[in-house]
Design an enzyme around this catalytic site. Structure first.
Site, PDB file in Angstrom:
ATOM      1  N   GLY A 140       1.788   2.362   2.523  1.00  9.28           N
ATOM      2  CA  GLY A 140       2.753   3.402   2.199  1.00  9.28           C
ATOM      3  C   GLY A 140       3.616   3.748   3.393  1.00  9.28           C
ATOM      4  O   GLY A 140       3.855   2.912   4.275  1.00  9.28           O
ATOM      5  N   ALA A 194       4.719   9.107   7.091  1.00 14.96           N
ATOM      6  CA  ALA A 194       4.282  10.507   6.988  1.00 14.96           C
ATOM      7  C   ALA A 194       2.913  10.600   6.328  1.00 14.96           C
ATOM      8  O   ALA A 194       2.014  11.304   6.814  1.00 14.96           O
ATOM      9  CB  ALA A 194       5.308  11.324   6.211  1.00 14.96           C
ATOM     10  N   GLU A 240      -0.910  -0.276   6.320  1.00 14.57           N
ATOM     11  CA  GLU A 240       0.175  -1.221   6.051  1.00 14.57           C
ATOM     12  C   GLU A 240       1.418  -0.391   5.763  1.00 14.57           C
ATOM     13  O   GLU A 240       1.562   0.180   4.681  1.00 14.57           O
ATOM     14  CB  GLU A 240      -0.185  -2.119   4.864  1.00 14.57           C
ATOM     15  CG  GLU A 240      -1.382  -3.013   5.113  1.00 14.57           C
ATOM     16  CD  GLU A 240      -1.128  -4.062   6.187  1.00 14.57           C
ATOM     17  OE1 GLU A 240       0.052  -4.339   6.480  1.00 14.57           O
ATOM     18  OE2 GLU A 240      -2.096  -4.594   6.746  1.00 14.57           O
ATOM     19  N   CYS A 262       8.700  -3.725   1.452  1.00 16.11           N
ATOM     20  CA  CYS A 262       8.482  -3.293   2.836  1.00 16.11           C
ATOM     21  C   CYS A 262       8.939  -4.328   3.852  1.00 16.11           C
ATOM     22  O   CYS A 262       9.283  -3.969   4.977  1.00 16.11           O
ATOM     23  CB  CYS A 262       7.015  -2.938   3.054  1.00 16.11           C
ATOM     24  SG  CYS A 262       5.875  -4.305   2.765  1.00 16.11           S
TER      25      CYS A 262
END
Length: 472
Positions: free
Chosen positions: A187, A190, A209, A243
């Site tokens: 994810g 934060a 990750e 990502c």
């Protein structure tokens, strides 16, 4: 809110029963995982289409087929990877045998993201099961159809081995308050900090990750048409919500101008002149992310694309020419925007990359050996790929993971097995001959001489000493 404690308790009890340790059980779980994905691929593809507008072929390539290949690779090699590895024993400890072996950790928590909600939950699951653990899965609430499909089929195919906990932030918070033996999170930065703080309470090891801004550098020595097609594919796959997608392109102005033309051609070839009509092009996951991407585009200079429909969450593949200070260059885009950034050459490009957080991936399109070497030696990134974006994920022997702000730890293939295992050291020393008698107190000159010999004297003297000990 769902009560998460029973699921964790069941996973703990099943692991404590010892049922997960045998090789046969692990292989059976990997087969069951592959069987689930194969037999329920239609339901999973429909769920992915509902959540993200993914074409069935893209789902097969990047989600369903990926998980199948990962599980099959683990199944094929698991027995060999689990064999104990002998370790040389120094003279001071001989006679003895030493080895290491991979042992299960226990109960693993896997928290998955919404952008690849099947692959990024089930690929870590495969590794954790191969390592002999039980697993609690927390799919993303932002991909509700996929989450529901997993909650339906995991209990049928992987009963006892894996538990599924659906829900949002309250359920995730409750899970993080419980004790696990490893937490695997995919994810954003934060949330990763929240996970790390929670894991610290139980000293739980964590794999993160994450993502970041993965740059691409293109120079004049490469085939610009082919490079543009690969870059467009990597950037706009899953509507840019990947990502490892190229986040921005660095090139000299004399390269950027023709490259921009080739990118426009590549986008048209893949998705047509109106991507809203293309079944091969995905949708933004929800209204909040749509609004965020729109704000990034509107805060920069659009040179191609920019069309959008908030009702359907379609956002066309978009090329940008950002100005210094544009917000789009200050955060991970995670959407179908591709900034084209002019630089004076590779040295400035490397400087820009090194001034930011270490990226999850770095892509270099160049046939120049010195340029390739410069990026290899002077940058740090989770992965470095030449002439292709994103495809390194499909090589099961390569570890996938970030460095610094793009993550910690890695997985895929044998690296998954090691991530979800403890490599335990084992030493076995017989009572006869009992060489430890030579170093037990009380100490004297003879023992001092022996210890000095064992600690640093020549090999010949050590060998004669051992021969004498064996005679005794």
């Amino acid at each position: 809110m769902q009560n998460v404690a029973p699921a964790v308790a069941r996973a703990r009890a099943f692991f404590d029963s010892g049922a997960t340790r045998p090789l046969a059980w692990r292989l059976e779980q990997l087969r069951s995982l592959r069987r689930m994905v194969a037999e329920r691929h239609t339901e999973f593809a429909e769920a992915l289409d509902s959540d993200l507008g993914k074409h069935a072929t893209e789902s097969l390539l990047t989600e369903i087929g990926f998980v199948t290949a990962e599980a099959a690779h683990l199944e094929k090699n698991l027995e060999a990877w689990l064999r104990p590895r002998p370790v040389a024993v120094p003279l001071a400890v001989q006679p003895a045998k030493a080895w290491t072996e991979l042992t299960p950790l226990g109960v693993v928590l896997v928290i998955g993201p919404w952008n690849y909600p099947l692959q990024l939950l089930l690929a870590p699951l495969a590794g954790a099961l191969a390592a002999g653990n039980t697993v609690v899965l927390k799919p993303s609430e932002h991909a509700p159809a996929t989450s529901a499909a997993l909650a339906r089929w995991i209990p049928e195919y992987l009963a006892g081995a894996a538990e599924v906990v659906q829900g949002g932030i309250p359920e995730t918070t409750a899970l993080l308050a419980m004790r696990f033996d490893h937490i695997f999170f995919t994810g954003g930065e934060a949330t990763a900090k929240v996970v790390l703080r929670a894991a610290a309470e139980n000293l739980t090891p964590v794999t993160l990750e994450l993502g970041g801004k993965s740059p691409a550098y293109v120079d004049s020595s490469t085939d610009l048409a082919k490079a543009a097609k690969r870059l467009a594919w990597g950037r706009f796959m899953n509507a840019g919500q990947t990502c490892v997608a190229p986040d921005y392109i660095l090139a000299t102005e004399d390269v950027l101008v023709p490259l921009e033309r080739e990118l426009v051609k590549a986008i048209g070839a893949m998705f047509g002149t109106d991507s809203s009509l293309s079944e091969s092009y995905g949708r933004i996951v929800n209204d909040r992310h749509f609004a965020r991407i729109a704000a990034l585009a509107d805060g920069s200079t659009v040179v191609h694309g920019g069309e959008r429909n908030a009702a359907s969450r379609h956002f066309a593949p978009t090329l940008l020419r950002p100005a210094p200070g544009d917000t789009v260059m200050g955060e991970e885009i995670f959407g179908p925007l591709l900034p084209l950034v002019p630089v004076s050459g590779r040295d400035e490009a490397i400087g820009i990359i090194n001034d930011g957080a270490k990226p999850l991936a770095l892509y270099v399109f160049s046939n120049d050996a010195d340029t390739r070497r410069a990026f290899a030696e002077r940058t740090s990134s989770g992965a470095l790929c030449f002439d292709v974006p994103a495809a390194h994920l499909s090589v099961p022997g390569l570890p996938f993971g970030g460095v610094g702000g793009s993550g910690m730890g890695a997985y895929h293939g044998e690296h998954s097995l090691r991530t979800f295992s403890h490599e335990r050291s084992t030493l076995a020393k017989p009572f006869r001959p009992d060489t430890l008698e030579l170093i037990y107190p009380p100490y004297n000159k003879t023992k001092h001489r022996i210890i000095s010999t064992l600690a640093g004297a020549g090999a010949g003297l050590r060998q004669r000493l051992m021969q004498r000990l064996r005679k005794n």
